[in-house]
Design a protein around this motif. Structure first.
Motif, short mmCIF file in Angstrom:
data_model
loop_
_atom_site.label_atom_id
_atom_site.label_comp_id
_atom_site.label_asym_id
_atom_site.label_seq_id
_atom_site.Cartn_x
_atom_site.Cartn_y
_atom_site.Cartn_z
N UNK A 164 0.85 -1.19 0.00
CA UNK A 164 0.00 0.00 0.00
C UNK A 164 0.88 1.24 0.00
N UNK A 165 0.71 2.06 -1.03
CA UNK A 165 1.51 3.28 -1.18
C UNK A 165 0.59 4.49 -1.04
N UNK A 166 0.65 5.14 0.11
CA UNK A 166 -0.24 6.28 0.36
C UNK A 166 0.29 7.55 -0.29
N UNK B 61 -6.15 5.66 4.75
CA UNK B 61 -7.45 5.39 5.38
C UNK B 61 -8.43 4.76 4.38
N UNK B 62 -8.37 5.21 3.14
CA UNK B 62 -9.28 4.64 2.12
C UNK B 62 -8.87 3.22 1.75
N UNK B 63 -7.57 2.99 1.68
CA UNK B 63 -7.11 1.62 1.36
C UNK B 63 -7.56 0.67 2.47
N UNK B 64 -7.39 1.15 3.69
CA UNK B 64 -7.77 0.33 4.84
C UNK B 64 -9.27 0.01 4.80
N UNK B 65 -10.10 1.02 4.50
CA UNK B 65 -11.55 0.80 4.44
C UNK B 65 -11.90 -0.19 3.32
N UNK B 66 -11.19 -0.06 2.20
CA UNK B 66 -11.45 -0.96 1.06
C UNK B 66 -11.15 -2.41 1.44
N UNK B 67 -10.02 -2.61 2.11
CA UNK B 67 -9.65 -3.97 2.49
C UNK B 67 -10.59 -4.52 3.56
N UNK B 68 -11.01 -3.63 4.45
CA UNK B 68 -11.95 -4.06 5.49
C UNK B 68 -13.27 -4.51 4.84
N UNK B 69 -13.72 -3.76 3.86
CA UNK B 69 -14.97 -4.12 3.17
C UNK B 69 -14.82 -5.47 2.46
N UNK B 70 -13.60 -5.80 2.09
CA UNK B 70 -13.36 -7.10 1.43
C UNK B 70 -13.15 -8.23 2.44
#
Ligand SMILES: CCCCCCCC/C=C\CCCCCCCC(=O)N[C@@H](CC(C)C)C(=O)O
Ligand SMILES: [Zn+2]
Ligand SMILES: [Zn+2]
Length: 482
Positions: free
Chosen positions: A165-167, A179-188
């Protein structure tokens, strides 16, 4: 004697290891790739002022420099929040829990003044590549992708899946990137074994009398509060000033905060563990003192306060960072305001620090407005069962055999990794690079640079780390050393 305590050795891996040796041509290509990354001025000025042209160019650049990463069937690439990048590298064994490597694309501003070479030139001088981002954090970003590229062209297929993950906005909060990457992975529904981010180094020369470097893997990071203090008073003519003005009241309040250190919290947690592990590396009598912290704790906690890098390790700090007041030379100002940036020790909370600050200010005319705040991050495990910590330790011992001690620590700044708390309990902050106090000052300062050799070693580290991640078995209980 097995040096990789707590992990099964490589004999349990199915594929033979790919040796971390690179041709002369590859070594030249990797340093040139880093220089090119430094030349793209991906500066974050504020959450709303990012150099989006440079961020977009950076996306194109990594596609060009690491073609195999972008054209491998088991790697999925996604752009998140317009400029951040998420890579999903699918391993062959779905039963192994994935992990994630983090780095960030953006850098803090770097005015030319004071630099030996322009900060976005990426020039090489005396074996060093200069420029903003060479230590924070394009070195990590490029080394991760470079190591993966080199593994892929040698036909590497991971067993354990992992993410990269490259912020793009770490330097101004990470809310649109990490934060958006984290939310995306959580949703998956993704849960990670651990994440590894920036935030610590192989420390060389930071502790008085300690001649040898040691690797500090940060297992926590401090919390933070941005606090706005405000004083309102009746304005008027400066020819007849009141006894106290908004400026005077606020100045006295912030001065009290600066002059009254928060309590020294030395005693438990990562720092104590680190000092105990380091004890025998110190000459007499420090070794005796550190081996007997039950007795010498008050002495050691006082010594730690004396130094500007160890002081933040033992307490919450308060930095006065902004001060505004006044509208005209001859007007008593109606309002004065100041911003205080607190960094919270892992043994305290936002609420506790605010209460302490109110008690120190002790003036009801000073209003408190919390702009943003978060508690310190939980302490990630560093025991024999902790996969992420043990993999880091194993790789440090292999790539830096001269480093005797790997110890847990606390990161005094904040990193994108704090946005991944929802996905894992194992958050580790470590950059496999030697850091001296002078190079520490260059981070966000002037003449930030990395030696070509150090960068090659960082690529080698990640090349080995990714392969170590394929360790067959989860960590096993500590085996008795023979
Ligand atoms: C045994 C004690 C030795 C102590 C030595 C300490 C040496 C320090 C080593 C590394 C610290 C590096 C910290 C780098 C991470 C900081 C990144 C950053 O600046 N983040 C921003 C985030 C903010 C949300 C915008 C920050 O201000 O913290
Ligand atoms: Zn950084
Ligand atoms: Zn930074």
């Amino acid at each position: 004697v097995s040096r990789s305590k707590g992990l099964r050795g490589t004999e349990s891996q199915r594929e033979p290891r790919i040796p971390s040796q690179f041709s002369q041509e590859q070594r030249i290509a990797m340093k040139e790739a880093l220089k090119g990354a430094i030349q793209i001025p991906t500066v974050s000025f504020s959450p709303k002022e990012l150099n989006t042209t440079a961020l977009a160019e950076f996306g194109e650049y990594i596609r060009k420099v690491f073609p195999t990463v972008f054209h491998t069937s088991f790697i999925r690439h996604e752009v998140v929040g317009n400029y951040s990048h998420l890579f999903t590298i699918k391993g062959s064994d779905p039963s192994m829990q994935p992990y994630m490597l983090l780095a960030h694309i953006d850098v803090v501003p770097a005015p030319d003044k004071g630099w030996d070479v322009p900060p976005f030139s990426g020039l090489e001088r005396d074996g060093f590549i200069y420029g903003r981002g060479t230590l924070d954090n394009k070195n990590s970003l490029m080394a991760i992708l470079q190591a993966l590229e080199l593994l892929l062209i040698r036909n590497y297929i991971p067993r354990r899946s992992f993410f990269i993950a490259l912020g793009h906005d770490e330097e101004v909060s990470g809310i649109n990137g990490a934060q958006k990457i984290s939310a995306l992975l959580q949703a998956r529904g993704v849960q990670l074994a651990f994440v590894v981010d920036e935030g610590s180094f192989i420390l060389d020369g930071f502790l008085p009398n300690l001649k040898k470097p040691f690797a500090m893997v940060s297992v926590s990071e401090k919390g933070a509060i941005n606090l706005r203090l405000q004083v309102n008073m009746t304005p008027g003519h400066s020819s007849a000033p009141p006894k106290e003005t908004s400026i005077g009241i606020l100045a006295a309040a912030v001065s009290r905060l600066e002059q009254t250190p928060m309590p020294n919290m030395f005693g438990s947690g990562p720092l104590r563990m680190a000092l105990e592990q380091l004890a025998n590396e110190f000459p007499f009598p420090t070794n005796i003192v550190l081996n007997n912290l039950w007795l010498f704790r008050p002495l050691v906690s006082r010594l730690m306060e004396r130094n500007y890098v160890t002081n933040p390790m033992v307490r919450t700090t308060a930095a006065l960072t902004m001060f505004n007041a006044g509208i005209k030379e001859n007007v008593i100002p109606p309002v004065a305001e100041a911003i205080i940036n607190f960094r919270i020790h892992p043994a305290q909370t936002v609420q506790e620090v605010l209460k302490l600050a109110k008690d120190i200010v002790a003036d009801d005319r000073v209003q408190f407005h919390v702009l943003d705040a978060f508690d310190p991050l939980p302490i990630s495990p560093s025991d024999d069962q902790a996969l992420g910590y043990q993999l880091l330790r194993q790789t440090i011992q292999s790539v830096f055999p001269e480093v005797n001690i790997v110890a847990p620590g606390t990161c005094i700044g904040n990193t994108d990794s704090r946005h991944y708390l929802n996905l894992t309990t194992g958050i580790y902050r470590f950059n496999p690079v030697y850091l001296q106090p002078q190079s520490f000052s260059s981070i966000h300062g002037i003449n930030e640079k990395i030696s070509v050799e150090a960068y090659e070693t960082q690529v080698k580290f990640i090349f080995e780390f990714i392969q170590n991640g394929d360790t067959d078995v989860e960590p096993v209980p500590h085996l008795h050393e023979l």
